[in-house]
Design a protein around this motif. Structure first.
Motif, PDB file in Angstrom:
ATOM      1  N   ALA A   1      -9.150   9.004  -1.791  1.00  0.00           N
ATOM      2  CA  ALA A   1      -8.929  10.127  -2.100  1.00  0.00           C
ATOM      3  C   ALA A   1     -10.418  10.172  -2.085  1.00  0.00           C
ATOM      4  O   ALA A   1      -9.953  12.246  -2.450  1.00  0.00           O
TER       5      ALA A   1
ATOM      6  N   ASP B   1      -9.219  -1.151  -4.679  1.00  0.00           N
ATOM      7  CA  ASP B   1      -9.750   0.679  -5.112  1.00  0.00           C
ATOM      8  C   ASP B   1     -10.262   1.280  -3.720  1.00  0.00           C
ATOM      9  O   ASP B   1     -10.521   2.233  -3.765  1.00  0.00           O
TER      10      ASP B   1
ATOM     11  N   ASP C   1       2.077   3.025  -3.625  1.00  0.00           N
ATOM     12  CA  ASP C   1       1.029   3.253  -4.250  1.00  0.00           C
ATOM     13  C   ASP C   1       0.387   4.791  -3.528  1.00  0.00           C
ATOM     14  O   ASP C   1      -0.041   5.612  -4.069  1.00  0.00           O
TER      15      ASP C   1
ATOM     16  N   LEU D   1      -7.044   3.424  -1.960  1.00  0.00           N
ATOM     17  CA  LEU D   1      -6.218   4.113  -1.628  1.00  0.00           C
ATOM     18  C   LEU D   1      -7.851   5.484  -2.653  1.00  0.00           C
ATOM     19  O   LEU D   1      -7.489   6.929  -2.549  1.00  0.00           O
ATOM     20  N   GLU D   2      -8.366   4.841  -3.793  1.00  0.00           N
ATOM     21  CA  GLU D   2      -9.149   5.502  -4.453  1.00  0.00           C
ATOM     22  C   GLU D   2     -10.320   5.874  -3.563  1.00  0.00           C
ATOM     23  O   GLU D   2     -10.055   7.341  -3.699  1.00  0.00           O
TER      24      GLU D   2
ATOM     25  N   GLU E   1       2.451   8.715  -5.201  1.00  0.00           N
ATOM     26  CA  GLU E   1       0.955   8.944  -6.192  1.00  0.00           C
ATOM     27  C   GLU E   1      -0.475   8.925  -6.804  1.00  0.00           C
ATOM     28  O   GLU E   1      -1.133  10.325  -6.161  1.00  0.00           O
ATOM     29  N   LYS E   2      -1.193   8.035  -5.244  1.00  0.00           N
ATOM     30  CA  LYS E   2      -2.357   8.299  -4.914  1.00  0.00           C
ATOM     31  C   LYS E   2      -2.721   9.371  -4.182  1.00  0.00           C
ATOM     32  O   LYS E   2      -4.400   9.476  -4.073  1.00  0.00           O
ATOM     33  N   ILE E   3      -2.665   9.542  -3.174  1.00  0.00           N
ATOM     34  CA  ILE E   3      -2.602   9.979  -2.093  1.00  0.00           C
ATOM     35  C   ILE E   3      -2.076  11.108  -1.719  1.00  0.00           C
ATOM     36  O   ILE E   3      -2.379  12.584  -1.329  1.00  0.00           O
TER      37      ILE E   3
ATOM     38  N   GLU F   1       0.902  -1.237   0.523  1.00  0.00           N
ATOM     39  CA  GLU F   1      -0.194  -0.435   0.111  1.00  0.00           C
ATOM     40  C   GLU F   1       0.754   0.889   0.276  1.00  0.00           C
ATOM     41  O   GLU F   1       0.502   1.783  -0.561  1.00  0.00           O
TER      42      GLU F   1
END
Length: 261
Positions: free
Chosen positions: A252, A246, A163, A248-249, A166-168, A160
């Protein structure tokens, strides 16, 4: 000459924006009957009722023994998954037992995962970071805070992390947002050693320790990784367990809801 110029510009850009490139995300190595297998093979065994147990992570000794057999295919010990299978007779007996169980007795209640839930006031804490500084949650009022519980031995937690930049972190770097990664029940020395590797891979977070699980015991139970999203007023607005595709998406999206429009 052109290649040299391009490389130089890349290095300058990294310096200006202060964001080191994140290293390659680790991959799980799954072993059944002393052979490396794919996730598709694991799913096939699972659908047929043959999976007896899955163990995520091995000891350093086990990792080295596997590396002697499989060579470079074996990475860090946290990302090795050992799967044991039922014999045919065991599988039949297990299916009989499973059939006798009720759905209610097999289910894990959401309440068995969380002490604090959505709309609860976050319990205040003072977190000691690896660099020796301290962060008090109540001092972060006015900011959105994402609290992540992890451990150095937890493969899904570490995956985790790769990622999160980039995602958070990248989408919310210019807003009032703070990410706190809290190691659950581990010594500073053990966490610091893992953090050196993570920072070398570009994962430069607010790494903190909770060696006696004092913070953890106010927030959650059972499995990790666990994430608690706390709003500007110190109220829990979103919780999650595990590292689903999905996850972390979704976090966000929830962060965006809390930020000023």
């Amino acid at each position: 000459m052109k290649k040299i110029i391009c490389f130089t510009l890349f290095i300058v850009a990294q310096f200006i924006y202060g964001q080191a490139a994140v290293g390659k995300k680790p991959e799980n190595v799954i072993i059944i009957n002393n052979e490396i297998v794919t996730m598709e093979q694991v799913e096939k065994y699972g659908n047929e009722g043959y999976i007896k147990a899955m163990s995520k992570g091995v000891s350093e000794k086990q990792r080295n023994e596997l590396a002697e057999k499989f060579g470079d295919k074996i990475g860090e010990k946290e990302f090795i998954i050992l799967v044991s299978l039922f014999y045919e007779s065991e599988k039949i007996e297990n299916l009989k037992k499973s059939g006798a169980e009720t759905e209610g007795s097999m289910a894990v209640s959401k309440n068995e995962e969380y002490i604090l839930n959505v709309n609860d006031t976050a319990k205040d804490f003072t977190l000691k970071l690896i660099d020796g500084t301290e962060v008090k949650l109540s001092d972060l009022k006015g900011k959105v805070v994402l609290v992540n519980f992890w451990a150095t031995w937890c493969g899904p937690c570490l995956m985790e992390f790769y990622d999160i930049p980039e995602k958070i972190l990248k989408p919310f770097k210019n807003v009032d947002f703070v990410f706190l990664a809290i190691s659950k029940g581990e010594t500073k020395e053990k966490v610091a050693k893992k953090v050196l590797k993570l920072k070398a891979d570009g994962l430069n977070f607010n790494f903190g320790i909770d060696p006696d699980k004092k913070i953890w015991n106010d927030y959650a139970l059972n499995s990790i990784p666990k994430n608690f999203l706390i709003d500007q007023n110190g109220v829990v607005r979103f919780v999650s367990t595990g590292n689903a595709a999905d996850n972390l998406e979704n976090i966000a999206k929830e962060i965006r809801k809390l930020l000023p429009k």
